[in-house]
Design an enzyme around this catalytic site. Sequence first.
Site, short mmCIF file in Angstrom:
data_model
loop_
_atom_site.label_atom_id
_atom_site.label_comp_id
_atom_site.label_asym_id
_atom_site.label_seq_id
_atom_site.Cartn_x
_atom_site.Cartn_y
_atom_site.Cartn_z
CG HIS A 24 -0.24 -0.11 2.65
ND1 HIS A 24 0.58 0.77 2.94
CD2 HIS A 24 -0.62 -0.79 3.57
CE1 HIS A 24 1.01 0.56 4.26
NE2 HIS A 24 0.30 -0.42 4.59
CG HIS A 38 4.14 -1.40 2.56
ND1 HIS A 38 2.86 -1.95 2.12
CD2 HIS A 38 4.02 -1.59 3.91
CE1 HIS A 38 2.37 -2.77 3.09
NE2 HIS A 38 3.19 -2.36 4.16
CB CYS A 57 0.68 -7.60 18.81
SG CYS A 57 -0.15 -7.08 17.28
CB CYS A 110 3.55 -5.91 16.38
SG CYS A 110 2.41 -4.39 16.45
CB CYS A 114 -1.89 -4.67 19.44
SG CYS A 114 -0.66 -3.71 18.54
CG HIS A 157 -1.64 -4.53 14.36
ND1 HIS A 157 -0.41 -4.42 14.72
CD2 HIS A 157 -1.55 -4.55 12.91
CE1 HIS A 157 0.44 -4.53 13.81
NE2 HIS A 157 -0.21 -4.50 12.70
CE LYS A 188 1.32 1.99 10.37
NZ LYS A 188 1.41 0.54 10.84
CE LYS A 210 -4.35 -3.21 0.64
NZ LYS A 210 -3.51 -3.96 -0.14
#
Length: 518
Positions: free
Chosen positions: A21, A24, A130, A133, A147, A150, A303, A306
Site C-alpha cells: 500500500h 510501504h 501481537c 506487530c 495492541c 493494530h 495510520k 490494510k
Amino acid sequence: MASDKSFYLTTPIYYVNDAPHIGHAYTTVAGDVLTRWHRQRGESVWYLTGTDEHGQKVLNTAQSNNVLPQQWCDKLVESSWKPVWKDLNIANDDFIRTTEKRHTERVQKFLQGLKDAGHIYAGKFEGPYCIGCEEFKLPGDLDEGKCKIHSKPVEMLSEDNWFFKLSAFRQPLLDYYKSNPGACQPESARNEVISFLEGEVRDLSISRSTFDWGIPVPWDTDQVIYVWFDALLNYATAVGLGDDPASEGGKKFAKTWPADVHLVGKDILRFHAVIWPAMLMAANVPVPKKIFAHGWLLVGGEKMSKSKLTGIAPGDITKDFGVDAFRYYFLKAIPFGSDGSFSWEDMAARYTSELANDFGNLASRLIAMIEKYCDGKIPKVAKDNDLASLLVKTVKSADDAICALDFQGGINAIMDFCKRVNGYVTEKEPWVVAKDPSRKNELDEILYNTAESLRALAVLLHPVMPEVTEKLWQSLGAASLGDIGNQRVDQVSNWGQLLAQSTVTKTDVLFPRLEEAK
Ligand code: MSP
C-alpha cells in the site's frame, strides 16, 4: 567519499501477508530518491529492499488462503511486490527474501556464533504477543487487552524459548546514542530510543516453538527463530555477513557494511535502534551509521493500514496522477519524520499548481518558443548572472537537505528555483521581444537562459521524477550531454552546458490536465 565504501541504504523488508500500500511505497520511494541522488553525486551506491516472509502473520494468511506459506510468498512477491516497485521506477540493486538460502544459512551461522559466545540462554516466555506487530508485548503496550497499533486482541503465550541477553546492551546502547546524535534521527526518534533505554530493558525471546514457519534454531530444530531476529539480519545477510573476507560475499560486505542508513517507519524504530544494534554488538559487527524513522501516512487521522481497511494501493493514485507525481507528492508535502494526512484534494491541488503549472508549463512554453522563434534550435550560449548564481545556491541547499533526508527542504529549494525561472520569463516577456527583429539577440539570451535553467531542473528533479525529467531531457536536445542519470549534482550549476544549435523537440505534455470527475 574517501574510501571505496558504497553508500548503502535499506528499506524495511515488508511482510508478504498482503500487497503493497502507499505506506510501504512511501519508504521505498524515499529510499529510491535518496539513492538516486547519491548516485548522481558520483558515489558508489547499494540500495536494498525485500520481503519478510516468515512468522505467524504470513503463515496465518497463507493458511486462510489454503496454500502453503512458501507458495503464498512466491506468488505475492512475484505478482504484487516486485511489479509494484517496477511500476514506481524503484531502482533497487538487490531484493532479499528471507526464505532464500543466502539468508537462512547466514542467519543460522550468526545465531550459532551468539550462542557460542554466551549471549543466548534457555528460558520461558509468558505474556502477550501481537501477531500484527509480531512482537512480544508488555502490559503497558496494550489498551484494554488490545495492541495499540493494530487495535486487535493479543495472544497469550507461554512457551519455552531461547533468549538473547538484550539487557546486557542497555548501557552500551545508551552511551552510543548519547555520544552519536546522528545515529538515530530525527531528534524525536532519538529521544524516544534514549528514554526507552533509560528504563528497564528485558532479555528477548528469540525463538518460537508452537509453529514451524521460520528458520530452525540450529542447535534445537524444534524451534524456529523469532521472525524479527531473522528479519533484521537481512540487511547484513544480503551483503555477505559472516563470509570469508576473501570470498565474493566477504568482499561485498567490506564494501557495503556498515549500512549508511536504515529507513524505517516510526512503529518499528525500537526493533532497529535497540534490538538490531545489540545483536551486532554481541557479534562484534559494526552497527549501522544511521536509523531514520519517518512518520505515518494518515487517512482519517489514523495510520493508514490494510487491516483497518484504509489501505490505498499505489496504483489507485498513479492511474490518475502518474508515477512521477506520486513520487513527488509524499516527499514534498510531508516533512520526512512527521506524520502526514493524505487527501485527494491536496494531491490534486499540488499536481496542478506545482507540477503542471510551475514546471510542466515552463517546459512546454520554452520548447514552443524555441520552435517558433529559433527554428527549433537552442540559441547561442548566454548567461544571466542572477539565475546562474541562484542555481549555485539552489544546488547547495538541495544537496545539504537531501543528504540530511530533508526531502521536503530539498525539493522546495529546487521548486523555488523553478518559480524564479517562471518569474524571469514573465518579466522578460520574450513574446513581446520577439515582435521586434532588432531585439533578436535579447530574445536568444532569454530563451537560452530559460533552457539552461530547465536543463538544471531536469537533472535536479531526476531522482524524484525519473520519467518526466527524462522526457524533458530528450525534448531539450540534451541527450548529447550523456544520460540524464549520469549528470552530476556537483556539476549541474556549471552554466552553459546546453549546446547551441542542438534541436529541441516537442513531447507529450509532462503533466496532463486532470480529468474533472474522479
Ligand atoms: N516486516 C517488518 C519490517 C522488518 S524490517 C527488518 C514490517 N513490515 S510491514 O510490512 O508491516 O511494514 C513495513 C514498513 O511500512 C514499516 O516501516 C511501516 O512503518 C511502514 N508503514 C506501514 N504503514 C504505514 C503508513 N500508514 N504510513 C507510513 N508507513 C507505514 O514491519
